[in-house]
Scaffold this active site. Structure first.
Site: not given
Length: 520
Positions: A212, A252
């Site tokens: 993330d 991501e």
């Protein structure tokens, strides 16, 4: 282009881990959909969502309901007891579901034991060096140009003052919120912390780990500190660590398509964040040229999405990194304007501007809301997603045909909360009976079960508004005709087996497939 088999080969996950790339995955907050982990297990194994082959459980760590909906872990290594235990996570994996979980590489909560210990003991703390301070990046000071060059997904500067117990004042990097303190990912203490979390996730049966916010993780003087060569070097090293623990790596990054393509070469999976804005552009203008252009060059090792827990990523289709985009600045501005018009101005109010930019990099809204509540347009977009190579991932609010939860936004002041509705058991039951949800579940079942999706994929352009997506494996064939004529979106789905062909040309007809599995 081929299906799951080629995706597994492209990602290097063929064989024992290749099954994680099959079918369709769900993306959901445990508490907002199932109530807790046991509830999620019931929905996904014996309940109405059993068509999904995997699930990305958004942060379920302690606390799952912090300042950033779980993306600010106080303890990244424990399951919040309000949701369950690691045994509950393991039970989902043992049921055959491919699990994805977040490894939050950029930061932890300022309330974490590591950070509070460092504030209390300074250089005597075992966590000394784990957190990124201003002087680590700018040991000789940073100029105004150095500091304002930094790319940040919020307004203002990425530092927060903290005072240690002995009175020492430190400027700590806080890329997102003041309570989310950044890690010095190049320091051995931070690296060991990340490895420990990877091992914990792998031991609980997690198969895919999402890095993330990794695009912000490395700060390099003289750059914007976003997806730089130094970032890519760290990504390679993080992937190697994860592979040692038997994990498949999803990264991501919201960035220009060229940066996405560069990252895709280093990892197992990346998101196709360019797809949603290109679909919205086609819906609004009828022009499919940019979408067709992207389909010709997009990476193969992708997870496809429409909306996610962060809203709808749009920056990925626009200009950036000194290069033109799939959409130009005027087309991007029109995209935001249409979204604002169709949401009654809500998306414009809720979407947060990135520092030093004119437009948001995400639209804070549900996908159905930016389509003005048009169920046919939503199911058409979902059908395109399901018919593309890659691994489709469906966000729970989009699946349930959710509109913007403006009251939740107004209560919290967080724009993304409009797309994070908390479903009661009654709301969930009602939503699952709607045609828009049943039509999407029929598409999920088709992608998961029809043999054609293990075969060859091709794209055909019919005219300026219509595109055809084909999959073929011997006598097994599926076809989607997607019509983006402005104001009149239409779809035609055909599924062929040796026993015959069935077609659906509306949301209602697809919803009926969900009930009778007509294509089988």
């Amino acid at each position: 282009m081929a299906g799951a088999a080629e995706l597994a080969a492209a990602t290097g996950t063929a064989g024992a881990a290749g099954d994680v790339l099959a079918g369709v995955h769900l993306l959901a907050y445990t508490d907002r959909l199932g109530g807790d982990l046991a509830g999620m297990r019931r929905l996904l194994t014996t309940g109405p969502l059993d068509r999904f082959s995997g699930v990305h459980l958004l942060p379920f760590f302690t606390p799952f309901d912090g300042d950033d909906a779980g993306f600010d872990p106080v303890d990244h290594g424990t399951v919040d007891p309000c949701l369950g235990t690691w045994a509950d996570v393991r039970a989902l994996a043992d049921d055959g579901l491919a699990l994805t979980a977040d490894l939050i590489v950029n930061h932890v909560s300022a309330r974490s034991r590591e950070f509070t210990d460092w504030l209390a003991h300074g250089t005597a703390s075992p966590w000394d060096g784990m957190f990124l301070t201003y002087d680590r990046v700018f040991p000789h000071g940073g100029t105004e140009a150095d500091i304002t060059r930094i790319y940040r997904p919020r307004g203002g500067l990425p530092f927060t003052p903290y005072q240690q117990a002995d009175g020492t004042r430190r400027l700590v990097w806080t890329t997102f919120l003041p309570s989310q303190v950044d890690l010095d990912v190049d320091h051995p203490v931070a690296r060991e912390y990340l490895r420990r979390i990877m091992r914990t996730l792998a031991a609980a049966g997690v198969r895919i780990v999402r890095l993330d916010a990794v695009g912000y993780a490395v700060k390099t003087p003289g750059t914007d500190s976003f997806v730089t060569p130094e970032t890519l070097r760290f990504v390679r090293e993080a992937v190697a660590m994860a592979h040692e623990e038997g994990l498949v790596v999803l990264v991501e990054v919201h960035a220009h398509v060229s940066q996405q393509q560069a990252v895709a070469e280093l990892v197992d999976l990346v998101y196709d964040f360019a797809l949603p804005p290109l679909l919205l552009h086609a819906m609004g203008t009828g022009r499919i040229g940019p979408l067709v252009e992207w389909l010709e060059v997009r990476p193969r090792n992708t997870i496809t999405v429409l909306d996610t827990h962060d809203g709808i990523g749009v920056v990925d289709a626009g200009p950036g990194a000194g290069r033109p985009g799939l959409l130009d600045e005027e087309e991007m501005a029109a995209l935001f304007a249409r979204a604002a018009e169709l949401t009654g101005g809500a998306s414009d109010r809720m979407s947060q501007r990135v520092a030093w930019t004119r437009v948001p990099h995400q639209i804070a809204s549900t996908f159905l809301s930016v389509l003005g509540g048009d169920a046919t347009a939503l199911v058409l977009a979902r059908a395109v997603q399901v018919f593309l190579p890659g691994l489709p991932q469906v966000y729970y609010v989009g699946l349930l045909g959710g509109l913007n939860d403006v009251p939740q936004y107004e209560r919290t002041g967080q724009g993304r909360e409009a797309n994070r509705h908390r479903y009661t058991a009654e709301e969930l039951r009602d939503a699952l009976t709607t045609e828009v949800a049943r039509a999407q579940l029929a598409l999920v079942a088709l992608r998961t079960e029809h043999p054609a999706f293990a075969g060859e994929h091709s794209v055909e352009v019919l005219d300026e508004h219509r595109i055809v997506l084909h999959w073929t494996a011997g006598e097994h064939r599926v076809r989607l005709i997607a019509d983006f004529t402005p104001g009149r979106p239409q779809l035609r789905v055909a599924a062929t087996t040796p026993e015959g062909t069935v077609e659906a040309t509306s949301v209602a007809e697809l919803a009926a497939w969900d009930a009778v599995a007509a294509w089988r």
